[in-house]
Enzyme design. Structure first.
Site, PDB file in Angstrom:
ATOM      1  N   ASP A   1       0.837  -1.198   0.000  1.00 43.26           N
ATOM      2  CA  ASP A   1       0.000   0.000   0.000  1.00 43.26           C
ATOM      3  C   ASP A   1       0.872   1.248   0.000  1.00 43.26           C
ATOM      4  O   ASP A   1       2.023   1.226   0.444  1.00 43.26           O
ATOM      5  CB  ASP A   1      -0.950   0.003   1.194  1.00 43.26           C
TER       6      ASP A   1
ATOM      7  N   GLU B   1       0.175  -0.912   6.016  1.00 44.70           N
ATOM      8  CA  GLU B   1       1.223  -0.267   6.800  1.00 44.70           C
ATOM      9  C   GLU B   1       1.040   1.240   6.839  1.00 44.70           C
ATOM     10  O   GLU B   1       1.332   1.889   7.853  1.00 44.70           O
ATOM     11  CB  GLU B   1       2.597  -0.623   6.223  1.00 44.70           C
TER      12      GLU B   1
END
Length: 380
Positions: free
Chosen positions: A71, A136
């Site tokens: 991500d 994250e």
């Protein structure tokens, strides 16, 4: 650069997928498909809105793991980018695009490093794994922490973990993060009594009552740090009160604050001192704590030695061990007993418009990763 290296080709493919947290956009399946021919078994672990991938080759120890995330943070206004954020571009030797540094470039580097390493050392000792998440950059509640919990329940232990976060400053490999400070956040509401500013004796202004406590918090020395960590710091990040009217005394103050603390402290100790200070100032308050992660440190060990030597071999210079900066998912892995380091590309443009790194750095980083595996997993 008319022809891309395998590392840059893979980085292009990953960056072109707009995987804004917690989206993955097929990045993890791409990695699983690519490494399957090398004997990596894929375990897709989805928790709520988060995709996670555990890839492992081998079933014996020691276990070397690369941890990372697919991500990325939002691009911000795309019109402010020199090149579209999800259309990777090499310009004047720089790889431009969201995730180039943080951290799709690192993922590409480790995959090609693994491919070369296994081709040369198919019978290496131990096992190799990848732990990849897609949250994250978000709340970090359904990603690495949940995967680690899953591994712990079946006693699957990571010995060495290399996190590909952008650790470098001026040139690739010049800094390794061998630890991180803990992060303890608080939401504090100071209670008062709302009233008219012309009749202050009928009200209680919480801004006034909390000011001495805030002043004391701002100058308190929590510790002096140590040879690896700077002193613990306290910062107020949000302070909100009032109705926007000039003639109303507010009834409460909302404060958001954070401790970044070293191994000289515990979160319990900080909470106790903080609350004792508030009580000493006779404040009425509500308080909510959130522990994002404990501090961790790898002052020495096999992984430190292997990484320092790999950078020396590949780059010809010495690296610096540092604990500066923010947190990473390494905070969830270190408590299991694993040795954890962060090593990745330069971090000057992470989370910024026009994120970019030197393209050749990813090839160098891939060589470093390969040499680390040689140092750890090849028996003389």
């Amino acid at each position: 650069m008319t022809q891309l290296s395998p590392t840059l080709e893979l980085a292009f493919d990953l960056i072109s997928r707009p995987s804004v947290t917690p989206e993955d956009k097929g990045c993890q399946q791409l990695l699983a498909d690519r490494l399957a021919p090398l004997g990596f078994k894929a375990e897709h672990l989805r928790f709520y809105d988060t995709d996670n991938l555990w890839l492992r080759r081998g079933d014996s120890g020691p276990l070397f793991t690369f941890a990372g995330h697919t991500d990325v943070v939002p691009s911000g206004p795309e019109e402010e980018w020199e090149f579209p954020p999800f259309e990777p571009t090499i310009h004047n030797g720089m790889l431009c695009g969201r995730g180039a540094a943080d951290m799709k470039g690192s993922i590409a580097s480790v995959v090609t490093a693994i491919e070369r390493f296994i081709a040369k050392h198919p019978s290496h000792k131990g096992s190799i794994a990848l732990l990849i998440t897609s949250d994250e950059e978000g709340d970090a509640t359904n990603g690495t922490v949940k995967v680690v919990e899953t591994l712990e329940t079946r006693n699957e232990k990571i010995d060495w973990c290399l996190v590909g976060e952008p650790s470098s400053t001026e040139k690739v490999g010049d800094v390794i993060k061998n630890g991180r400070r803990g992060s303890l956040g608080a939401k504090l509401t100071i209670k008062g009594i709302q009233g008219h500013v012309a009749y202050p004796h009928l009200a209680e202004n919480p801004i006034h009552t909390c000011a001495p406590a805030i002043a004391e918090l701002a100058v308190t020395e929590w510790d002096q740090g140590n040879e690896f960590f700077p002193p613990t710091s306290f910062q107020i990040s949000n302070f909100n009160a009032g109705t926007s009217a000039t003639n109303v005394i507010p009834g409460s103050v909302d404060i958001v604050c954070n401790f970044r603390f070293s191994t000289e402290q515990t979160d319990t100790g900080l909470r106790t001192r903080f609350e004792q200070l508030l009580d000493r100032h006779n404040l009425k308050y509500d308080l909510q704590w959130h522990l994002s992660g404990q501090p961790f440190l790898n002052a020495k060990g096999d992984l430190v030695d292997a990484s320092v030597e790999a950078i020396r071999t590949v780059c010809g210079y010495e690296t610096e061990l540092s604990t500066a900066g923010g947190t990473s998912d390494g905070r969830f892995i270190a408590p299991t007993g694993a040795q954890v380091l962060e090593l990745g590309p330069c971090n000057a443009t992470i989370h910024k418009v026009n994120e970019r790194i030197t393209a050749e750095d990813l090839n160098t980083l891939s060589d470093i990763y390969e040499q680390i595996m040689v140092n750890l997993l090849v028996t003389d």
